[in-house]
Design a protein around this motif. Structure first.
Motif, PDB file in Angstrom:
ATOM      1  N   THR A  66       4.138   8.198  -9.334  1.00 45.53           N
ATOM      2  CA  THR A  66       3.667   9.553  -9.063  1.00 45.53           C
ATOM      3  C   THR A  66       4.663  10.272  -8.157  1.00 45.53           C
ATOM      4  O   THR A  66       4.919  11.463  -8.315  1.00 45.53           O
ATOM      5  CB  THR A  66       2.275   9.527  -8.401  1.00 45.53           C
ATOM      6  N   SER A  67       5.237   9.510  -7.218  1.00 42.44           N
ATOM      7  CA  SER A  67       6.314  10.033  -6.373  1.00 42.44           C
ATOM      8  C   SER A  67       7.500   9.084  -6.531  1.00 42.44           C
ATOM      9  O   SER A  67       7.402   8.109  -7.278  1.00 42.44           O
ATOM     10  CB  SER A  67       5.853  10.042  -4.914  1.00 42.44           C
ATOM     11  N   ILE A  68       8.617   9.368  -5.850  1.00 39.32           N
ATOM     12  CA  ILE A  68       9.678   8.340  -5.797  1.00 39.32           C
ATOM     13  C   ILE A  68       9.973   8.025  -4.335  1.00 39.32           C
ATOM     14  O   ILE A  68      10.119   8.939  -3.512  1.00 39.32           O
ATOM     15  CB  ILE A  68      11.006   8.780  -6.457  1.00 39.32           C
ATOM     16  N   ASN A 105       8.584  19.359  -0.408  1.00 33.69           N
ATOM     17  CA  ASN A 105       9.868  18.657  -0.456  1.00 33.69           C
ATOM     18  C   ASN A 105       9.899  17.603   0.645  1.00 33.69           C
ATOM     19  O   ASN A 105       9.666  17.906   1.815  1.00 33.69           O
ATOM     20  CB  ASN A 105      11.010  19.662  -0.255  1.00 33.69           C
ATOM     21  N   ARG A 106      10.166  16.358   0.219  1.00 28.66           N
ATOM     22  CA  ARG A 106      10.234  15.274   1.198  1.00 28.66           C
ATOM     23  C   ARG A 106      11.648  14.685   1.227  1.00 28.66           C
ATOM     24  O   ARG A 106      11.903  13.717   1.910  1.00 28.66           O
ATOM     25  CB  ARG A 106       9.229  14.180   0.825  1.00 28.66           C
ATOM     26  N   SER A 107      12.559  15.280   0.440  1.00 26.68           N
ATOM     27  CA  SER A 107      13.911  14.700   0.464  1.00 26.68           C
ATOM     28  C   SER A 107      14.692  15.308   1.622  1.00 26.68           C
ATOM     29  O   SER A 107      14.309  15.100   2.765  1.00 26.68           O
ATOM     30  CB  SER A 107      14.608  14.849  -0.888  1.00 26.68           C
ATOM     31  N   ASN A 161       2.007  -4.508   3.952  1.00 26.33           N
ATOM     32  CA  ASN A 161       3.347  -4.039   3.612  1.00 26.33           C
ATOM     33  C   ASN A 161       3.202  -2.714   2.861  1.00 26.33           C
ATOM     34  O   ASN A 161       2.088  -2.264   2.603  1.00 26.33           O
ATOM     35  CB  ASN A 161       4.054  -5.107   2.755  1.00 26.33           C
ATOM     36  N   VAL A 162       4.316  -2.113   2.489  1.00 24.89           N
ATOM     37  CA  VAL A 162       4.300  -0.794   1.836  1.00 24.89           C
ATOM     38  C   VAL A 162       4.816  -0.935   0.411  1.00 24.89           C
ATOM     39  O   VAL A 162       5.760  -1.700   0.154  1.00 24.89           O
ATOM     40  CB  VAL A 162       5.148   0.206   2.647  1.00 24.89           C
ATOM     41  N   ASP A 163       4.213  -0.166  -0.514  1.00 25.88           N
ATOM     42  CA  ASP A 163       4.548  -0.310  -1.940  1.00 25.88           C
ATOM     43  C   ASP A 163       6.044  -0.167  -2.223  1.00 25.88           C
ATOM     44  O   ASP A 163       6.625  -0.912  -3.019  1.00 25.88           O
ATOM     45  CB  ASP A 163       3.753   0.697  -2.783  1.00 25.88           C
ATOM     46  N   ALA A 164       6.669   0.794  -1.540  1.00 21.79           N
ATOM     47  CA  ALA A 164       8.082   1.027  -1.794  1.00 21.79           C
ATOM     48  C   ALA A 164       8.931  -0.117  -1.241  1.00 21.79           C
ATOM     49  O   ALA A 164       9.805  -0.669  -1.929  1.00 21.79           O
ATOM     50  CB  ALA A 164       8.494   2.335  -1.136  1.00 21.79           C
ATOM     51  N   HIS A 165       8.670  -0.477  -0.013  1.00 25.13           N
ATOM     52  CA  HIS A 165       9.529  -1.433   0.693  1.00 25.13           C
ATOM     53  C   HIS A 165       9.465  -2.833   0.100  1.00 25.13           C
ATOM     54  O   HIS A 165      10.480  -3.524   0.005  1.00 25.13           O
ATOM     55  CB  HIS A 165       9.165  -1.439   2.184  1.00 25.13           C
ATOM     56  N   VAL A 166       8.286  -3.268  -0.324  1.00 26.40           N
ATOM     57  CA  VAL A 166       8.168  -4.616  -0.919  1.00 26.40           C
ATOM     58  C   VAL A 166       8.973  -4.737  -2.203  1.00 26.40           C
ATOM     59  O   VAL A 166       9.287  -5.839  -2.639  1.00 26.40           O
ATOM     60  CB  VAL A 166       6.732  -5.023  -1.332  1.00 26.40           C
ATOM     61  N   PHE A 177       0.826  -1.205   0.000  1.00 27.92           N
ATOM     62  CA  PHE A 177       0.000   0.000   0.000  1.00 27.92           C
ATOM     63  C   PHE A 177       0.854   1.246   0.000  1.00 27.92           C
ATOM     64  O   PHE A 177       2.005   1.203   0.418  1.00 27.92           O
ATOM     65  CB  PHE A 177      -0.814   0.019   1.308  1.00 27.92           C
ATOM     66  N   THR A 178       0.246   2.369  -0.391  1.00 27.47           N
ATOM     67  CA  THR A 178       0.873   3.648  -0.102  1.00 27.47           C
ATOM     68  C   THR A 178       0.844   3.831   1.416  1.00 27.47           C
ATOM     69  O   THR A 178       0.040   3.209   2.112  1.00 27.47           O
ATOM     70  CB  THR A 178       0.089   4.809  -0.749  1.00 27.47           C
ATOM     71  N   ALA A 179       1.716   4.671   1.923  1.00 26.41           N
ATOM     72  CA  ALA A 179       1.763   4.893   3.372  1.00 26.41           C
ATOM     73  C   ALA A 179       2.405   6.270   3.618  1.00 26.41           C
ATOM     74  O   ALA A 179       3.179   6.728   2.783  1.00 26.41           O
ATOM     75  CB  ALA A 179       2.607   3.815   4.040  1.00 26.41           C
ATOM     76  N   LEU A 218      -5.128  10.026   2.757  1.00 25.60           N
ATOM     77  CA  LEU A 218      -4.132   9.437   1.859  1.00 25.60           C
ATOM     78  C   LEU A 218      -2.736   9.925   2.249  1.00 25.60           C
ATOM     79  O   LEU A 218      -2.591  10.984   2.860  1.00 25.60           O
ATOM     80  CB  LEU A 218      -4.487   9.880   0.433  1.00 25.60           C
ATOM     81  N   TRP A 219      -1.713   9.190   1.810  1.00 27.22           N
ATOM     82  CA  TRP A 219      -0.333   9.580   2.157  1.00 27.22           C
ATOM     83  C   TRP A 219      -0.072  11.040   1.837  1.00 27.22           C
ATOM     84  O   TRP A 219       0.581  11.744   2.559  1.00 27.22           O
ATOM     85  CB  TRP A 219       0.671   8.662   1.447  1.00 27.22           C
ATOM     86  N   LYS A 220      -0.648  11.538   0.713  1.00 27.21           N
ATOM     87  CA  LYS A 220      -0.297  12.898   0.315  1.00 27.21           C
ATOM     88  C   LYS A 220      -1.246  13.967   0.860  1.00 27.21           C
ATOM     89  O   LYS A 220      -1.261  15.088   0.368  1.00 27.21           O
ATOM     90  CB  LYS A 220      -0.116  13.007  -1.195  1.00 27.21           C
ATOM     91  N   TYR A 273      16.629   1.765   5.146  1.00 27.03           N
ATOM     92  CA  TYR A 273      16.559   3.227   5.037  1.00 27.03           C
ATOM     93  C   TYR A 273      15.532   3.611   3.980  1.00 27.03           C
ATOM     94  O   TYR A 273      15.494   3.004   2.918  1.00 27.03           O
ATOM     95  CB  TYR A 273      17.908   3.803   4.597  1.00 27.03           C
ATOM     96  N   GLU A 274      14.770   4.658   4.279  1.00 25.76           N
ATOM     97  CA  GLU A 274      13.830   5.182   3.279  1.00 25.76           C
ATOM     98  C   GLU A 274      14.005   6.693   3.136  1.00 25.76           C
ATOM     99  O   GLU A 274      14.181   7.406   4.126  1.00 25.76           O
ATOM    100  CB  GLU A 274      12.375   4.909   3.697  1.00 25.76           C
ATOM    101  N   ALA A 275      13.983   7.163   1.906  1.00 23.98           N
ATOM    102  CA  ALA A 275      13.913   8.607   1.635  1.00 23.98           C
ATOM    103  C   ALA A 275      12.937   8.770   0.485  1.00 23.98           C
ATOM    104  O   ALA A 275      12.454   7.771  -0.059  1.00 23.98           O
ATOM    105  CB  ALA A 275      15.284   9.147   1.274  1.00 23.98           C
TER     106      ALA A 275
HETATM  107  O1  LIG Z   1       5.542   7.117   1.008  1.00 21.88           O
HETATM  108  C1  LIG Z   1       5.380   6.049   0.490  1.00 21.88           C
HETATM  109  C2  LIG Z   1       5.950   4.847   1.073  1.00 21.88           C
HETATM  110  O2  LIG Z   1       6.589   5.093   2.273  1.00 21.88           O
HETATM  111  C3  LIG Z   1       4.571   5.849  -0.771  1.00 21.88           C
HETATM  112  O3  LIG Z   1       3.542   5.000  -0.457  1.00 21.88           O
HETATM  113  C4  LIG Z   1       4.026   7.111  -1.367  1.00 21.88           C
HETATM  114  O4  LIG Z   1       5.097   7.933  -1.745  1.00 21.88           O
HETATM  115  C5  LIG Z   1       3.144   6.836  -2.601  1.00 21.88           C
HETATM  116  O5  LIG Z   1       3.810   6.107  -3.591  1.00 21.88           O
HETATM  117  P1  LIG Z   1       3.312   6.059  -5.151  1.00 21.88           P
HETATM  118  O6  LIG Z   1       3.767   7.327  -5.786  1.00 21.88           O
HETATM  119  O7  LIG Z   1       1.831   5.909  -5.183  1.00 21.88           O
HETATM  120  O8  LIG Z   1       4.042   4.867  -5.719  1.00 21.88           O
END
Ligand SMILES: O=C(CO)[C@@H](O)[C@@H](O)COP(=O)(O)O
Ligand SMILES: Nc1ncnc2c1ncn2[C@@H]1O[C@H](COP(=O)(O)OP(=O)(O)O)[C@@H](O)[C@H]1O
Length: 555
Positions: free
Chosen positions: A295-297, A388-390, A271-276, A93-95, A124-126, A327-329
């Protein structure tokens, strides 16, 4: 013995997709995407049409259930695989995508009497409207010398759980009061599949300030935020936190009927989309940064030790793969910036030309932009369209483009936007590498690497690092399916550990994108210019972006 399979369901920002995967080699046999009926709710609440404030972003929990209901039967049908041969199910999932639920685990926005209150909905995450709370939280944590702060790069984001909970408490105390638990959407969907509401260590660690040894921050800290939050971790965040790959439970009869799968199959914790995506790309050692590009990185990296890096989203022990510090950024907008340009700012003649050539506007712009050399357009952008999230971790920053003349062409602007996002990634790469967390190679997955070759070459040139690309179009879903196989375990035809699953199921392409030396040296100069603008507008010397945003919200 017949061949066995698992299913992974990837919940993105706009849609959810199910992928049916062979356990033998990780090959994707079938996939299906279900767009969310309500999409991202950022203007009006469904039904009541109540206008939402700036920076809000909600979703409808029922849309997630529809993904299971539509996409799982579709992949079963398309593949012709018998449900008896599916041994496990995993999701990502997004998180932090979070929601308040009642004591039965039902979302508060499903209650007739609460649904007109935007705070009863799933954030939502954003959703960035909790920035005031995030600022206060960071100030208080710093004043109190909280040990957790450096683990989150010195600043917690407004996207995360505690800021979002605090916003609910401040703006809708009645919703806070009626909430039995605040949960990540990934854990909520798993609770629907298994009847077991259990928290996964990944979202707890990265998004809810939970630590494997220390648990959540102290009551004193929450008391200092707001006396009403003192017990929040024992009350609204209560519940067992379990490692990734743990079996959350078995598919219920009701969900079996909804999906066409057999009841009783193993379901992994959320789980989370990025981490998996890290194990799904076969990355199981330090030095290799995985970029999940959509949409994001999200940038993910493994390490042997806990190091502190400016602006990183977090370092969590076992947060990605057990046995490593994960680590996540990240960058809050990348594909979203290109989408904004295409949807809002591209002249009609471009759209018409693309249409006549039978390609989409992105492809048209990419082809034209590829004919330019680095630096040739004279443009430079700051990639902060969604804050900015970096390294700066500040959602109040905004986008900027400098260098335009009367000759500037749409494809030049498009290229400047691609480059700006690459500079944003370079900031992150440098922050890790210069702080002792090596980044030697980049691995890219998600939609963008398959959609835009120019973008990937620019990333290789700007970071001066080779990039390997996922073979799968659905890397997060593959990762989720792999965790489904781990939840099932070897005895049931799956795997005992995610590392075993990685050896059998992970896939990347043979082709490697290499940096082009002459581009690298020009981009080095442009990156210095980017850094000057980045620090000037982002580190307090000129807060014009914040002043403009505050004027806007007063109107
Ligand atoms: O923040 C996280 C993970 O920690 C993502 O779920 C979030 O940036 C959304 O990702 P997507 O741009 O939908 O792939
Ligand atoms: N050819 C392209 N070049 C660059 N970006 C693109 C292109 N086509 C689509 N996009 C962007 O890709 C993003 C979607 O990426 P994807 O990985 O499919 O989704 P998600 O992040 O939701 O998982 C959108 O923001 C869209 O603007």
């Amino acid at each position: 013995m017949t061949k066995k399979y698992t299913i992974g369901v990837d919940y993105g920002t706009e849609s959810g997709r199910a992928v049916l995967v062979s356990l033998e080699d990780g090959k994707e046999i079938a996939d299906h995407v279900t767009p969310y009926k309500h999409g991202v709710i950022d203007e009006y609440l469904p039904e009541s049409n109540l206008k939402l404030d700036y920076e809000w972003a909600l979703q409808h929990p029922q849309d997630y259930i529809e993904v299971l209901q539509q996409s799982i039967p579709e992949v079963l049908q398309e593949s012709g695989v018998h449900p008896d041969d599916i041994i496990g199910l995993g999701i990502d999932f997004t998180a932090c995508t979070m929601l308040p639920v009642d004591k039965y685990g039902e979302p508060l926005c499903f209650h007739q009497d609460l649904k007109n209150n935007p705070h009863s909905w799933l954030k939502l995450w954003k959703h960035h409207a909790a920035q005031d709370e995030a600022n206060r939280l960071n100030e208080i944590a710093e004043t109190m010398g909280e040990q957790f702060l450096p683990r989150y790069g010195g600043k917690l984001s407004s996207e995360w759980m505690i800021a979002k909970i605090w916003q609910i408490l401040n703006e809708a105390p009645e919703i806070y009061e009626q909430t039995d638990k605040f949960v990540e959407a990934t854990d909520w969907v798993i609770s629907k599949l298994t009847n077991n509401l259990i928290r996964n260590s990944c979202t707890a660690g990265y998004k809810s300030i939970w630590h494997k040894q220390e648990g959540y921050p102290s009551k004193e800290f929450f008391q200092a935020l707001d006396p009403r939050l003192e017990d929040v971790t024992e009350t609204k965040l209560r519940g067992e936190v379990v490692p990734l790959g743990t079996k959350a439970g078995e598919l219920t009869e009701e969900m079996a009927a909804l999906t066409g799968l057999q009841s009783g199959i193993s379901v992994a914790v959320g789980n989370v989309d990025a981490h998996v995506s890290v194990p799904a790309m076969g990355v199981a050692e330090p030095g290799k940064m995985v970029m999940v590009m959509g949409t994001s990185i999200c940038h993910l990296l493994l390490g042997d030790e806990e190091k502190h890096v400016e602006g990183m989203c977090g370092v969590v022990e076992d947060g990605i793969i057990p046995g490593f510090y994960g680590y996540e950024a990240g960058q809050s907008a990348v594909g979203d910036i290109f989408a904004w340009y295409v949807d809002q700012a591209v002249p009609d003649y471009v759209k018409i030309a693309a249409n006549e050539e039978g390609i989409d506007v992105h492809q048209w712009l990419e082809q034209k932009a590829a004919t330019y050399k680095p630096g040739e357009s004279g443009l430079l952008a700051l990639d902060w369209w969604n804050g900015n999230r970096s390294v700066l971790v500040d959602t109040e920053l905004s986008g900027m483009l400098v260098g335009m003349t009367l000759q500037t062409k749409p494809e030049e602007i498009y290229r400047a936007l691609l480059e700006a996002t690459a500079f944003g990634t370079r900031k992150i790469v440098d922050a890790f590498h210069q702080n002792g967390v090596e980044v030697n190679e980049l691995y890219a997955c998600g939609g963008l690497p398959h959609k835009n070759k120019l973008l990937m070459q620019i990333y290789a040139d700007v970071t001066n690092r080779p990039i390997k690309i996922a073979d799968s179009f659905q890397t997060p879903a593959l990762g989720a399916a792999m965790f489904g196989a781990v939840a099932a375990g070897k005895a049931n035809g799956g795997f005992d550990t995610i590392l075993d699953a990685t050896k059998n199921m992970a896939r990347i392409k043979d082709e490697v994108i290499q940096p082009i030396p002459e581009n690298v040296s020009i981009y080095e100069k442009l990156f210095q210019e980017y850094t000057t603008l980045h620090d000037y507008f982002g580190r307090g010397e000129n807060n014009v972006m914040k002043r403009l945003k505050s004027l806007r919200s007063k109107n």
